[in-house]
Design a protein around this motif. Structure first.
Motif, short mmCIF file in Angstrom:
data_model
loop_
_atom_site.label_atom_id
_atom_site.label_comp_id
_atom_site.label_asym_id
_atom_site.label_seq_id
_atom_site.Cartn_x
_atom_site.Cartn_y
_atom_site.Cartn_z
N SER A 45 0.83 -1.21 0.00
CA SER A 45 0.00 0.00 0.00
C SER A 45 0.87 1.27 0.00
N SER A 46 1.90 1.30 0.84
CA SER A 46 2.75 2.49 0.89
C SER A 46 3.54 2.66 -0.40
N LEU A 47 3.96 1.55 -1.00
CA LEU A 47 4.67 1.63 -2.28
C LEU A 47 3.75 2.20 -3.36
N ILE A 48 2.53 1.71 -3.42
CA ILE A 48 1.58 2.17 -4.44
C ILE A 48 1.22 3.64 -4.23
N ASN A 49 0.99 4.03 -2.98
CA ASN A 49 0.67 5.43 -2.71
C ASN A 49 1.83 6.35 -3.09
N ARG A 50 3.06 5.92 -2.82
CA ARG A 50 4.23 6.73 -3.17
C ARG A 50 4.37 6.83 -4.69
#
Length: 84
Positions: A45-50
């Motif tokens: 999730s954090s990778l995709i949001n970034r």
């Protein structure tokens, strides 16, 4: 009772990041992508949001800043003054 180790805390490789991004673009479900690659949902999730915030996609890590300086600028000037 032994010590239970947390995650390995290793970085994702740039190729794995790219594969996660491609998979996410196909199915748009973070949980399914996380299960497919056997990664934590929060990591994916954090990778995709970034990646969504970036103008151009860059899957490489930024370099670490390194260790802090042992002396301040003022101390550096004092050492040079003392040496001269």
């Amino acid at each position: 009772m032994g010590y239970v180790r947390k995650t390995s805390r290793r970085e994702l490789s740039p190729t794995l990041r790219a594969r996660i991004w491609e998979r996410y673009n196909c199915i748009k479900d973070v949980s399914a992508v996380a299960k497919h690659f056997k990664q934590q949902r929060s990591t994916v999730s954090s990778l995709i949001n970034r990646l969504k915030k970036q103008d151009t996609l860059d899957f490489h890590s930024k370099p670490w800043p390194g260790a802090p300086k042992a002396t301040t600028d003022r101390q550096d000037r004092a050492l040079v003054h003392y040496a001269v």
